[in-house]
Structure formats: structure tokens, C-alpha cells
Motif scaffolding. Sequence first.
Motif, PDB file in Angstrom:
ATOM      1  N   GLU A   1      48.144  42.606  67.214  1.00  0.00           N
ATOM      2  CA  GLU A   1      47.848  42.457  65.804  1.00  0.00           C
ATOM      3  C   GLU A   1      49.061  41.876  65.093  1.00  0.00           C
ATOM      4  N   THR A   2      48.900  41.510  63.854  1.00  0.00           N
ATOM      5  CA  THR A   2      49.968  40.854  63.106  1.00  0.00           C
ATOM      6  C   THR A   2      51.107  41.800  62.786  1.00  0.00           C
ATOM      7  N   GLY A   3      50.880  43.095  62.825  1.00  0.00           N
ATOM      8  CA  GLY A   3      51.946  44.042  62.522  1.00  0.00           C
ATOM      9  C   GLY A   3      52.113  44.288  61.037  1.00  0.00           C
ATOM     10  N   ARG A   4      51.277  43.617  60.201  1.00  0.00           N
ATOM     11  CA  ARG A   4      51.365  43.833  58.762  1.00  0.00           C
ATOM     12  C   ARG A   4      50.756  45.167  58.407  1.00  0.00           C
ATOM     13  N   LEU A   5      51.235  45.724  57.308  1.00  0.00           N
ATOM     14  CA  LEU A   5      50.635  46.941  56.808  1.00  0.00           C
ATOM     15  C   LEU A   5      49.257  46.621  56.253  1.00  0.00           C
ATOM     16  N   PRO A   6      48.310  47.540  56.414  1.00  0.00           N
ATOM     17  CA  PRO A   6      46.992  47.252  55.862  1.00  0.00           C
ATOM     18  C   PRO A   6      47.057  47.164  54.342  1.00  0.00           C
ATOM     19  N   GLU A   7      46.306  46.210  53.793  1.00  0.00           N
ATOM     20  CA  GLU A   7      46.289  46.031  52.341  1.00  0.00           C
ATOM     21  C   GLU A   7      45.405  47.096  51.720  1.00  0.00           C
ATOM     22  N   PRO A   8      45.716  47.483  50.495  1.00  0.00           N
ATOM     23  CA  PRO A   8      44.860  48.476  49.849  1.00  0.00           C
ATOM     24  C   PRO A   8      43.464  47.903  49.656  1.00  0.00           C
ATOM     25  N   GLU A   9      42.468  48.781  49.693  1.00  0.00           N
ATOM     26  CA  GLU A   9      41.095  48.322  49.584  1.00  0.00           C
ATOM     27  C   GLU A   9      40.591  48.328  48.150  1.00  0.00           C
ATOM     28  N   THR A  10      41.372  48.891  47.230  1.00  0.00           N
ATOM     29  CA  THR A  10      40.936  49.009  45.846  1.00  0.00           C
ATOM     30  C   THR A  10      41.887  48.246  44.934  1.00  0.00           C
ATOM     31  N   ALA A  11      41.321  47.361  44.109  1.00  0.00           N
ATOM     32  CA  ALA A  11      42.142  46.601  43.159  1.00  0.00           C
ATOM     33  C   ALA A  11      42.407  47.422  41.908  1.00  0.00           C
ATOM     34  N   ALA A  12      41.426  48.242  41.508  1.00  0.00           N
ATOM     35  CA  ALA A  12      41.563  49.092  40.318  1.00  0.00           C
ATOM     36  C   ALA A  12      40.528  50.204  40.414  1.00  0.00           C
ATOM     37  N   THR A  13      40.733  51.232  39.606  1.00  0.00           N
ATOM     38  CA  THR A  13      39.783  52.327  39.523  1.00  0.00           C
ATOM     39  C   THR A  13      39.421  52.530  38.059  1.00  0.00           C
ATOM     40  N   VAL A  14      38.121  52.560  37.769  1.00  0.00           N
ATOM     41  CA  VAL A  14      37.640  52.712  36.399  1.00  0.00           C
ATOM     42  C   VAL A  14      36.845  54.011  36.326  1.00  0.00           C
ATOM     43  N   ASN A  15      37.415  55.000  35.662  1.00  0.00           N
ATOM     44  CA  ASN A  15      36.770  56.315  35.546  1.00  0.00           C
ATOM     45  C   ASN A  15      36.338  56.854  36.908  1.00  0.00           C
ATOM     46  N   GLY A  16      37.211  56.713  37.893  1.00  0.00           N
ATOM     47  CA  GLY A  16      36.918  57.218  39.229  1.00  0.00           C
ATOM     48  C   GLY A  16      36.119  56.271  40.099  1.00  0.00           C
TER      49      GLY A  16
END
Length: 173
Positions: free
Chosen positions: A9-24
Motif C-alpha cells: 500500500e502507499t503507506g499514507r494515513l487514511p483520510e477522514p471520511e467526514t468533511a463536516a458534521t451538521v447537528n450530528g
Amino acid sequence: WGPGSQGCETGRLPEPETAATVNGQPIPLREFAKSYLQQAEQFRRQGVPSEMMKQFGIHKQVMDQLVNTELLAQAAEKKGVAADNDALLKVLREAPAFQKDGKFDIETYKLFVREYEGSTEVQFEDKLRRQLSAQRLLQLVESSVVVSEDEVKARYLKDGNAANATFVRFTPT
């Protein structure tokens, strides 16, 4: 090939799956990236250079749009405003992306949802139904607003009598 690596694998850290959270409620990063790329492509087709797009802050505009849509969808849900099946079917049947030879094609639709959206038909239709509910709530609010001529005139007098001035002062040297 060392501590923390993942083999080939590329060895990169996994990117977050959420760009923002709106009221949960999360706004997926994939949805933000897709919306951003669509907006950037629109600007490119109009001949806007990428440097100018950064100045426009399209990443913020896209995020604001996604957050506003989610807020409207949540408000519609609370108020019991929902898009019915007929409205959903109409949008799906009229979407150019799902047409083949001028008619709605179920296989084209399924392929689009699977490949482009990266989801199932049920998930895609739920997302679309939320967007339609948000639009419907906004239309209901806009159609019930009445602004008198006096209000327009008062606002114009308040805002129309203001001036913004920008200046640069140079030293004589």
C-alpha cells in the motif's frame, strides 16, 4: 517497508471520511470532493483560472452549500415536509444522466449510482429525497414571504446610502 507501513500500500494515513458534521449528521468527504470538482469544472469551462478560483474561495462556497442543504433537510424532516414518490420518480426519469435513446434506462441508472455515486440505489434515492425535501421547504418559505413597498424602500434607504471606499497611501519616496 518499515514501522507503520502496509506492505504494498502507499503507506499514507487514511483520510477522514467526514468533511463536516451538521447537528450530528455527517457530510461525507466524498460528497464534498465530488461537489467541489463539479463546481471547479464549471468555473474552468467559463475560463476562470485556478488562482482566481482560490480567491473566490470555492471550497468554502461548496461546503456552505452542503451545510445549508443539510440544515434545510433537517428542518424539513422536523416540520414533516417530505418529497413524495412521484416527485422523486419525476426527477429520476427526467435526469439526462439516466437517459438512453431519450428514455429512462434502469441499467444506466444503476451503473451511474454504483460507479459515480459509489452507493446503492436505496442510499442514492434517500439522499435525493432529502435534497428534494429541502428544496420543497425552501419553496414553501419563499412563497409565503410578502414584502411591502415600504419595507423595500426602508431597506434601500438604509443600505443604499452607504459607500465603501478603499484607498492606498504611498509615501513620497
